[in-house]
Design an enzyme around this catalytic site. Structure first.
Site, PDB file in Angstrom:
ATOM      1  N   CYS A   1      45.683  48.950  32.398  1.00  0.00           N
ATOM      2  CA  CYS A   1      45.342  49.062  33.825  1.00  0.00           C
ATOM      3  C   CYS A   1      45.101  50.533  34.178  1.00  0.00           C
ATOM      4  O   CYS A   1      44.112  50.876  34.831  1.00  0.00           O
ATOM      5  CB  CYS A   1      46.459  48.463  34.671  1.00  0.00           C
ATOM      6  SG  CYS A   1      46.085  48.374  36.441  1.00  0.00           S
ATOM      7  N   CYS A   2      45.992  51.424  33.717  1.00  0.00           N
ATOM      8  CA  CYS A   2      45.804  52.858  33.990  1.00  0.00           C
ATOM      9  C   CYS A   2      44.544  53.386  33.311  1.00  0.00           C
ATOM     10  O   CYS A   2      43.841  54.232  33.867  1.00  0.00           O
ATOM     11  CB  CYS A   2      47.007  53.660  33.504  1.00  0.00           C
ATOM     12  SG  CYS A   2      48.438  53.641  34.600  1.00  0.00           S
TER      13      CYS A   2
ATOM     14  N   CYS B   1      50.571  54.362  42.409  1.00  0.00           N
ATOM     15  CA  CYS B   1      50.104  53.059  42.904  1.00  0.00           C
ATOM     16  C   CYS B   1      51.292  52.224  43.389  1.00  0.00           C
ATOM     17  O   CYS B   1      52.375  52.256  42.775  1.00  0.00           O
ATOM     18  CB  CYS B   1      49.393  52.315  41.797  1.00  0.00           C
ATOM     19  SG  CYS B   1      47.860  53.080  41.258  1.00  0.00           S
TER      20      CYS B   1
ATOM     21  N   CYS C   1      53.515  49.994  41.085  1.00  0.00           N
ATOM     22  CA  CYS C   1      54.200  50.688  39.983  1.00  0.00           C
ATOM     23  C   CYS C   1      55.074  51.839  40.466  1.00  0.00           C
ATOM     24  O   CYS C   1      55.438  52.711  39.675  1.00  0.00           O
ATOM     25  CB  CYS C   1      53.172  51.220  38.992  1.00  0.00           C
ATOM     26  SG  CYS C   1      52.081  49.952  38.341  1.00  0.00           S
TER      27      CYS C   1
ATOM     28  N   CYS D   1      50.485  58.101  33.194  1.00  0.00           N
ATOM     29  CA  CYS D   1      49.372  57.155  33.266  1.00  0.00           C
ATOM     30  C   CYS D   1      48.391  57.334  32.109  1.00  0.00           C
ATOM     31  O   CYS D   1      47.585  56.450  31.833  1.00  0.00           O
ATOM     32  CB  CYS D   1      48.630  57.309  34.591  1.00  0.00           C
ATOM     33  SG  CYS D   1      47.857  58.926  34.806  1.00  0.00           S
TER      34      CYS D   1
HETATM   35 FE1  SF4 Z   1      47.427  50.049  37.412  1.00  0.00          FE
HETATM   36 FE2  SF4 Z   1      49.947  50.726  38.006  1.00  0.00          FE
HETATM   37 FE3  SF4 Z   1      48.388  52.354  36.520  1.00  0.00          FE
HETATM   38 FE4  SF4 Z   1      47.941  52.032  39.138  1.00  0.00          FE
HETATM   39  S1  SF4 Z   1      49.759  52.975  38.174  1.00  0.00           S
HETATM   40  S2  SF4 Z   1      46.409  52.056  37.550  1.00  0.00           S
HETATM   41  S3  SF4 Z   1      48.419  49.815  39.401  1.00  0.00           S
HETATM   42  S4  SF4 Z   1      49.179  50.280  35.958  1.00  0.00           S
END
Ligand code: SF4
Length: 234
Positions: free
Chosen positions: A121-122, A204, A207, A230
């Protein structure tokens, strides 16, 4: 102001020399060096936790580009801080977005990828958009500080970012939390309202949690899953 088209070799030499020369320089002097050396090919990245580095950079280079990554998962307070920075500071806020919206990502990878594979996701929502957004710059500054967490204890003030072939600058690397608070108070710098609500580091929403007494500033990021960064700064 120099805006010569540096080669990657030039940039690496500049980074290595400045890394030696500027280790003990003030944050403002580091940013003045960046402004003088790179001009508009220098930018600041900001998570909009506060606007300290953006404020310092605007003193060195009025109208400096401030790059913000809008992952689609930010707290409303973070977006509000970005909008306030754009409205009142002498900076040019640039918002980067991932290739896919959250809905498109959900459709391809399934919902709540951040719970199942936060690294992916990151990579999709932070690392890739920043790589693309930094392409037009020779140097970028971050708000990394050595006292934020053990993983950031060796952050250099100026270093060669070999992955992106750019000069990476952490002008407040040597600052403490008290230094940040003193600068905010002295200059009336904008800060994210969540900092007054138990959050010591703001990422985010899915998280990020508030920190507990005695925890380091980044303990509320990806808490309980062993992830500490991240991927942008690794
Ligand atoms: Fe995704 Fe969490 Fe990374 Fe944001 S901090 S990009 S929601 S995994």
């Amino acid at each position: 102001m120099t805006t010569a088209p540096y080669t990657a070799q030039d940039l690496q030499q500049l980074a290595e020399q400045a890394g030696r020369d500027l280790e003990d320089a003030s944050a403002l002097d580091v940013l003045r060096w960046a402004a003088d050396t790179f001009g508009p090919r220098f930018c600041v990245t900001s998570s909009m936790e506060d606007a300290v580095v953006a404020h310092l950079a605007s003193r060195a280079l009025p109208g400096v580009d401030v790059v913000f990554l809008d992952t689609g998962y930010h707290f409303p307070e973070t977006i509000g801080t970005r909008d306030a920075v754009a409205a009142v500071m002498d900076v040019n806020v640039i918002t980067l977005t991932p290739v896919q919206t959250v809905a498109e990502q959900d459709a391809q990878y399934g919902p709540r990828l951040h719970d199942r594979d936060p690294d992916q996701c990151c990579a999709l929502r932070k690392v890739a958009p920043l790589e693309a957004g930094l392409k037009g710059y020779d140097a970028w500054a971050t708000g990394l500080r050595r006292d934020e967490s053990p993983t950031r204890a060796n952050t250099p003030v100026v270093a060669w970012d070999s992955r992106r072939q750019k000069v990476k600058i952490a002008p407040i690397a040597r600052w403490t939390q008290e230094d940040v608070e003193a600068y905010v108070a002295e200059h009336g710098v904008l800060t994210n309202p969540l900092l007054m609500d138990g959050y010591a580091s703001v990422g985010c929403a899915p998280c990020t949690r508030r920190v507990l007494e005695g925890e380091d500033a980044r303990a509320g990021r990806w808490a309980g899953i062993g992830k500490t960064e991240c991927g942008i700064h690794q």
